[in-house]
Design an enzyme around this catalytic site. Structure first.
Site, PDB file in Angstrom:
ATOM      1  N   THR A 219       2.136   1.521  -2.710  1.00 42.93           N
ATOM      2  CA  THR A 219       1.824   1.057  -4.030  1.00 42.93           C
ATOM      3  C   THR A 219       1.408   2.604  -4.989  1.00 42.93           C
ATOM      4  O   THR A 219       0.509   2.805  -4.557  1.00 42.93           O
ATOM      5  CB  THR A 219       1.251   0.096  -3.765  1.00 42.93           C
ATOM      6  N   ASP A 220       1.513   2.053  -6.483  1.00 36.21           N
ATOM      7  CA  ASP A 220       0.678   2.722  -7.216  1.00 36.21           C
ATOM      8  C   ASP A 220      -0.531   2.008  -7.319  1.00 36.21           C
ATOM      9  O   ASP A 220      -0.957   3.079  -7.811  1.00 36.21           O
ATOM     10  CB  ASP A 220       1.425   2.356  -8.588  1.00 36.21           C
ATOM     11  N   GLU A 221      -1.129   1.349  -7.091  1.00 35.30           N
ATOM     12  CA  GLU A 221      -2.725   0.670  -6.723  1.00 35.30           C
ATOM     13  C   GLU A 221      -3.417   1.341  -6.111  1.00 35.30           C
ATOM     14  O   GLU A 221      -4.637   0.875  -6.441  1.00 35.30           O
ATOM     15  CB  GLU A 221      -2.418  -0.774  -6.694  1.00 35.30           C
TER      16      GLU A 221
ATOM     17  N   TYR B  87      -7.071  -5.282  -0.992  1.00 29.90           N
ATOM     18  CA  TYR B  87      -5.445  -4.515  -0.808  1.00 29.90           C
ATOM     19  C   TYR B  87      -5.057  -3.341  -0.973  1.00 29.90           C
ATOM     20  O   TYR B  87      -4.532  -2.545  -0.130  1.00 29.90           O
ATOM     21  CB  TYR B  87      -4.186  -5.272  -1.781  1.00 29.90           C
TER      22      TYR B  87
ATOM     23  N   LYS C 205      -3.633  -0.712   1.524  1.00 31.18           N
ATOM     24  CA  LYS C 205      -3.027   0.494   1.515  1.00 31.18           C
ATOM     25  C   LYS C 205      -2.954   2.042   1.725  1.00 31.18           C
ATOM     26  O   LYS C 205      -2.739   2.728   2.213  1.00 31.18           O
ATOM     27  CB  LYS C 205      -2.037  -0.216   0.461  1.00 31.18           C
TER      28      LYS C 205
END
Ligand code: NAD
Ligand code: DAU
Length: 339
Positions: free
Chosen positions: A125-127, A153, A157
């Site tokens: 994810t870009d997060e 979260y 990741k």
């Protein structure tokens, strides 16, 4: 070729299975999913009985069960979608995020080495890059942007990404990683912004917008994400990270207003509520590497994708109403009880 899809009873994994079976006739697809609250076997109804498809209910952290599955199927490719995926839940209870997202990925990587799987692809994810300031629209995340996760979260990741890349460096294990922006489309669990707002609007409930509503997300139609992963599996360089983005940044409040308009609901339904803790301000993905190296770009415009998505939720009311009412759990037991 046999493709093992983890987390395929969830939103993106299920869309990936439909996409793969449609575009790669002759391939076998095996889905492993623990069926957490976010996994819904009814989502896979249209493929469950197909001979080239197999569903296995198991936890990716369960080394014995995974070893048995790898021994039976000898997958050529593993695409790891399985994860706890909701930021708000990770803020309430981080532990399961570490277990599934980090330890689960570790088990899969070990088994891919043991069974000499030709490719492990980590869906990220870009997060993992943290956030960008709202007043610097010139800045975007590239694959070189340092990891600076904000939530449990995204920290989980980021850890899984690092472990995947460490396996490339240490063992020469054939891996790739993709980091995608916010997805939307059919079968998304109605705890995420777009389906939540559609479901609430259709039930004449309030539309809860966190904080000021000025936070920005970059939206991509789910099928474009699936196609990007396909392209990376086919032509991506081993050991590399590829950003995937929709090139469609939008403030949350503008998006919620747009959903009101599309559904003919009054904006007076919008309620500003307490902000998410540590709420990331803006995500903006630079997908130039994927575009230039592999020729991928989004095919579905946001206008078209949002209309299709809204139509899907209107036409599949029972899918999300069962989830909202909790009845979907009975469905799982009925469908999968002795499987
Ligand atoms: P989702 O929550 O809809 O689905 C996750 C699936 O994983 C569910 O079916 C769940 O039952 C399964 N699962 C959870 N724990 C498991 C375990 N221990 N073992 C086996 N299965 C398990 O998530 P999603 O939105 O489809 O996201 C899929 C992946 O894509 C995730 O890895 C997420 O981090 C990543 N991602 C999501 C987005 C997005 O916008 N939704 C964007 C970028 C990346
Ligand atoms: O960027 C990719 C990520 O996108 C994925 O890695 C995550 O798995 C996925 O859940 C998503 O994370 P976000 O936190 O961006 O998505 P979410 O739908 O939860 O929220 C989108 C934005 O809307 C965010 O700024 C918070 C806000 N929001 C969300 C909800 C659920 C609201 O204002 N009200 C809400 O009720």
């Amino acid at each position: 070729m046999t493709v093992l899809v983890t987390g395929g009873a969830g939103f993106i994994g299920a869309n990936f299975i439909f996409y793969w079976l449609r575009t790669h006739p002759g391939d076998r697809v095996v889905c492993v999913d623990r069926l957490t609250y976010a996994g819904n076997l009814s989502t896979l109804t249209e493929v469950l009985e197909r001979p080239e498809f197999r569903f296995v209910r198991a936890d990716i952290q369960d080394r014995e069960a995974m070893d048995r599955l790898f021994g039976e199927e000898h997958p050529d490719v593993v695409v790891n979608f399985a994860a706890e995926s909701h930021v708000d839940r990770s803020i309430e209870d981080p532990e399961i995020f570490l277990r599934t997202n980090v330890m689960g990925t570790a088990v899969l990587l070990d088994l891919c080495r043991k069974y000499k799987t030709s490719r492990f692809h980590q869906v990220s994810t870009d997060e993992v890059y943290g956030d960008l300031p709202l007043d610097r629209t010139d800045l975007r995340f590239t694959e070189e942007t340092p990891l600076r996760a904000s939530s449990p979260y995204s920290a989980s990741k980021a850890s899984a990404d690092l472990l995947t890349l460490a396996c490339w460096r240490t063992y020469g294990q054939p891996v790739t990683v993709s980091r995608c922006s916010n997805n939307y489309g059919p079968f998304q669990f109605p705890e995420k912004l777009i389906p939540l707002m559609i479901a609430n609007a259709l039930q004449d409930k309030t539309l809860p917008v966190y904080g000021t509503g000025r936070n920005v997300r970059d939206w991509l139609y789910v099928e474009d994400h699936c196609r990007a992963i396909d392209v990376i599996l086919e032509k991506g360089r081993l050991g590399e990270v590829y950003n995937i983005g929709g090139d469609h940044e939008m403030e949350n409040i503008a998006l919620v207003r747009r959903i009101c308009q599309e559904l003919g609901r009054p904006e007076s339904r919008i309620a500003y509520v307490t902000d998410r803790k540590g709420h990331d301000l803006r995500y903006g993905i630079d997908a130039g590497k994927l575009r230039q190296e592999l020729g991928w770009r989004p095919a579905v415009s946001f206008d078209e994708g949002l209309r299709q998505t809204i139509r899907w939720y209107l036409e599949h009311r029972s899918w999300w109403e069962n989830i909202v009412s909790g009845e979907y759990r009975d469905y799982y037991e009925k469908m999968y009880g002795g499987r």
